[in-house]
Each structure stands twice: as C-alpha cells, then as structure tokens.
Motif scaffolding. Structure first.
Motif, PDB file in Angstrom:
ATOM      1  N   ARG A 146       6.848   1.547 -10.725  1.00 54.15           N
ATOM      2  CA  ARG A 146       6.538   2.910 -10.288  1.00 54.15           C
ATOM      3  C   ARG A 146       7.775   3.793 -10.374  1.00 54.15           C
ATOM      4  O   ARG A 146       7.688   4.956 -10.737  1.00 54.15           O
ATOM      5  CB  ARG A 146       5.987   2.898  -8.859  1.00 54.15           C
ATOM      6  N   GLU A 168       2.232   1.901  -3.413  1.00 54.46           N
ATOM      7  CA  GLU A 168       1.184   2.379  -4.324  1.00 54.46           C
ATOM      8  C   GLU A 168       0.856   3.851  -4.102  1.00 54.46           C
ATOM      9  O   GLU A 168       0.504   4.573  -5.019  1.00 54.46           O
ATOM     10  CB  GLU A 168      -0.088   1.540  -4.148  1.00 54.46           C
ATOM     11  N   GLN A 169       0.930   4.323  -2.863  1.00 48.08           N
ATOM     12  CA  GLN A 169       0.549   5.704  -2.561  1.00 48.08           C
ATOM     13  C   GLN A 169       1.692   6.699  -2.648  1.00 48.08           C
ATOM     14  O   GLN A 169       1.479   7.905  -2.559  1.00 48.08           O
ATOM     15  CB  GLN A 169      -0.084   5.768  -1.165  1.00 48.08           C
ATOM     16  N   ALA A 170       2.890   6.195  -2.787  1.00 42.57           N
ATOM     17  CA  ALA A 170       4.047   7.090  -2.801  1.00 42.57           C
ATOM     18  C   ALA A 170       3.929   8.109  -3.948  1.00 42.57           C
ATOM     19  O   ALA A 170       3.414   7.798  -5.024  1.00 42.57           O
ATOM     20  CB  ALA A 170       5.319   6.272  -2.954  1.00 42.57           C
ATOM     21  N   THR A 171       4.349   9.367  -3.696  1.00 44.57           N
ATOM     22  CA  THR A 171       4.386  10.362  -4.780  1.00 44.57           C
ATOM     23  C   THR A 171       5.789  10.935  -4.900  1.00 44.57           C
ATOM     24  O   THR A 171       6.502  11.075  -3.915  1.00 44.57           O
ATOM     25  CB  THR A 171       3.414  11.543  -4.531  1.00 44.57           C
ATOM     26  N   TYR A 223      13.005   7.658  -2.893  1.00 41.85           N
ATOM     27  CA  TYR A 223      12.158   6.504  -3.200  1.00 41.85           C
ATOM     28  C   TYR A 223      13.037   5.291  -3.528  1.00 41.85           C
ATOM     29  O   TYR A 223      12.841   4.191  -3.019  1.00 41.85           O
ATOM     30  CB  TYR A 223      11.257   6.866  -4.387  1.00 41.85           C
ATOM     31  N   ALA A 267       0.831  -1.211   0.000  1.00 45.84           N
ATOM     32  CA  ALA A 267       0.000   0.000   0.000  1.00 45.84           C
ATOM     33  C   ALA A 267       0.865   1.261   0.000  1.00 45.84           C
ATOM     34  O   ALA A 267       0.586   2.225  -0.722  1.00 45.84           O
ATOM     35  CB  ALA A 267      -0.930   0.000   1.209  1.00 45.84           C
ATOM     36  N   GLU A 268       1.932   1.206   0.759  1.00 42.53           N
ATOM     37  CA  GLU A 268       2.834   2.352   0.872  1.00 42.53           C
ATOM     38  C   GLU A 268       3.427   2.702  -0.495  1.00 42.53           C
ATOM     39  O   GLU A 268       3.444   3.867  -0.902  1.00 42.53           O
ATOM     40  CB  GLU A 268       3.950   1.994   1.856  1.00 42.53           C
TER      41      GLU A 268
END
Ligand code: PHE
Length: 346
Positions: A64, A8-11, A21, A5-6
């Motif tokens: 990602r 997937e939400q990273a920007t 990242y 989840a972390e």
C-alpha cells in the motif's frame, strides 16, 4: 486483525500523509515492527503461524505504501504542469445582438428631426384608399394612382373605400391633420415625422423591394414657405451625411404637393466620380418633397388661405445604402449574421 483492517482503510492524498503512514506502520518504531518484537515472547508452538500472519501484514503495509507513493507523485506532476488559472485562455465569446442597420438609420433620422422640433407620429399599415390616395389629391382615375403599384386587401364598389397596404406613410399626415383639426383647442401647428413600413407591388432586385421603410415629414403653420423646406432638408442632409455633401432640388410632380421637388445629394459611394449606384451621374435621389397642395389641406378641413406647409418623404433603405455603402438592399431582409455583425457597436 485490527491493524490489518486499519492498514486496508488508510488513505493518503499528499506527501505529509504519506510520511505519517510510513512512520506509523513501517518505521523501526512502527506498529508492525512492534508486533514482530512481540513474537520473541510468544509461545514456541505459536511462533510459526504468528510469523506467517505478521509477514502478510508487513507485505500489505509495504504494497500500500508503494501504491500511495505513486499516486502522490503523479498528482504532484499534474498540478505542476497546470497552474490553477491560465490567464492566456480566450474568454467565452459574448454573443450580443446588434441593431439592424435600418433601425440605426431610422433612429438617427428621428434624432435629427427631433432636435429641430419635430415629433414622431404613427399610423396603420393597412389603410383605406382615402387615406393613402384620395385625401392626397389622387383623382379616382388619375394616372398618378398608377405611379405606385399597390397591394389591395379588398376591392369595393367605392374606390375610396378599397382597403390596401399603404404605399407611403403619407396616410399618417392625413390622419394627423384630421386629428389636429378636430382637437378641442382648435388648430395648432403640426411639425411631425412619420417613420414606418410601406408596401409596393414591385419585383425584388438590388434596388427595389416590395416592402421598405420610409420617413415622411410635414410642417403646417402660418407662413410656412419653400425656404423653410429647403432650410430643413439642407440641415438634415448635412447632419446625416457630412457638411460637404452637396444637395440639389429638381422640379418634380406629386399629386399632393405643388410645387414639388426631388432632392438629390452627391453620391456617397463614389464621391461624384461615377459608379453604378448613381448611374455615373454623381447624384443620387434621396427624397421627394414639396409645398402641401391646397386641395390636400381642404380635404383635411384646414383652410389653405390661412395655413401653408411643406412635406417630404424618403426611403430608409436607400439612405442606409448611401451611409453604409450597402450595394444590394435585399441584404436588409436576409438576416445573414455576416452582414448584420458589420454594424456592431454603431
Ligand atoms: N409620398 C411620396 C412617396 O412615397 C414622398 C413624398 C412625400 C413626396 C411628401 C413629396 C412630399 O414617394
């Protein structure tokens, strides 16, 4: 699942965040590698399923990363191509109005006369026959009445009470003289100009219109003579045009002045060499003038044996034509911005 989840939400919006990242999820000491380490100590029967999950996680983290990398690079390229301010861009046009040429010239005329002691008087555009004609010594059946083609608003049985659109601003002269005669302190000298709109029933052409603007003037006091009239108008013409503008007084007739003169000036368009504005004479008429007829003074209750005066009148359209080389006076009323903009800043 938490790490999944972390990720997937990273920007990531810039280079520094991209590196963070990478360190956090993909480097040798990153969170994903750490989990792979843990795999070694897992029970043998779970290893296969866990391995599959971890591979999925690793792929997600790598995909990602790649997407972020592309984004950051693209963003860098556009900022490099476009600095924050482009100082060569044109400014937003400043759409300011301009003064109408007739207003500019009217103001200028007023200014010149104010400096030599004239004040500005105003009066009605819809007038009785008396103020426009009768008091000005136009006899009821005098042919002079036909000199000015008049728009009548109301015809009555008594001609002096007919209502009309004024054909000149001389009506203000009459009203002014009446007012001064009736003032509590008794008569005081009059030195006034009267700018305003006037109307005549004329066919519209390059040289004539059924509405136009005048500035008339009157000066009444003890011992006002023709010399004062000449001095005043010489001064006016030289101030408004140039010092070397030539002036001539030509004998003329008006019912309200005696003697009367028309004032010509040297043509401002061709400089005297001949053009269609001066009809190849080198001279253009700009004003009518004369000594106020004693009958007019009497009509206004002023004693002609005690007081004398001069009066003059000119058309602002004609003067503006000469000053700014306007060859067709219909342009004044069409409000074409290509014409009006030429007077910007004057
Ligand atoms: N009232 C005259 C006209 O309109 C102009 C004028 C004024 C002439 C004063 C002489 C004296 O034509």
């Amino acid at each position: 699942a938490q790490l999944y989840a972390e990720i997937e939400q990273a920007t990531v919006t810039n280079k520094e965040q991209l590196e963070q990242y990478r360190l956090r999820y993909l480097s040798k000491k990153g969170a994903v590698t750490e989990l792979f380490e843990g795999l070694k100590t897992a029970a043998a029967e779970d290893r296969r399923a866990l391995g599959q999950q971890l591979n999925g996680l690793k792929n997600l983290a790598q995909d990602r990363f790649q997407a972020f990398q592309e984004q950051v690079e693209a963003a860098e390229q556009t900022t490099a191509a476009q600095p924050a301010f482009d100082l060569t861009l044109p400014t937003v046009p400043n759409l300011m109005g301009t003064q109408h040429p007739l207003s500019i010239v009217r103001q200028r005329i007023i200014q010149i006369f104010e400096r030599i002691g004239f004040n500005v008087a105003d009066g009605p555009e819809i007038e009785t026959d008396w103020y426009n004609f009768g008091a000005l010594n136009f006899a009821d059946n005098h042919p002079a009445r036909e000199m000015q083609d008049t728009f009548f608003v109301e015809k009555t049985d008594t001609p002096s009470q007919d209502i009309l659109l004024r054909t000149h601003t001389s009506n203000v002269q009459i009203r002014l003289m009446e007012q001064v005669r009736n003032s509590p302190g008794g008569f005081r000298p009059i030195r006034s100009i009267m700018p305003g709109r006037v109307y005549r029933n004329e066919a519209i052409s390059a040289r004539a219109h059924c509405q136009f603007h005048q500035v008339e003037g009157i000066y009444i006091d003890h011992n006002v003579g023709f010399k004062d009239l000449k001095d005043t108008l010489y001064h006016f013409v030289k101030e408004l045009f140039t010092k070397d503008t030539k002036i001539r007084f030509r004998p003329s007739y008006f019912p309200f002045t005696e003697p009367s003169a028309e004032i010509d000036i040297s043509c401002q368009i061709c400089g005297g060499s001949g053009c269609n504005v001066c009809k190849y004479t080198g001279w253009v008429e700009i004003a009518g003038s004369g000594m106020v007829d004693p009958n007019v003074l009497t009509n206004c209750g002023i004693d002609p044996d005690e007081f004398t005066g001069f009066a003059f009148g000119m058309g602002i359209e004609r003067i503006t034509m000469l000053k700014y080389q306007v060859r067709d006076l219909r342009l004044y009323f069409e409000n074409d911005v290509r014409f009006l903009r030429q007077f910007e800043g004057l």
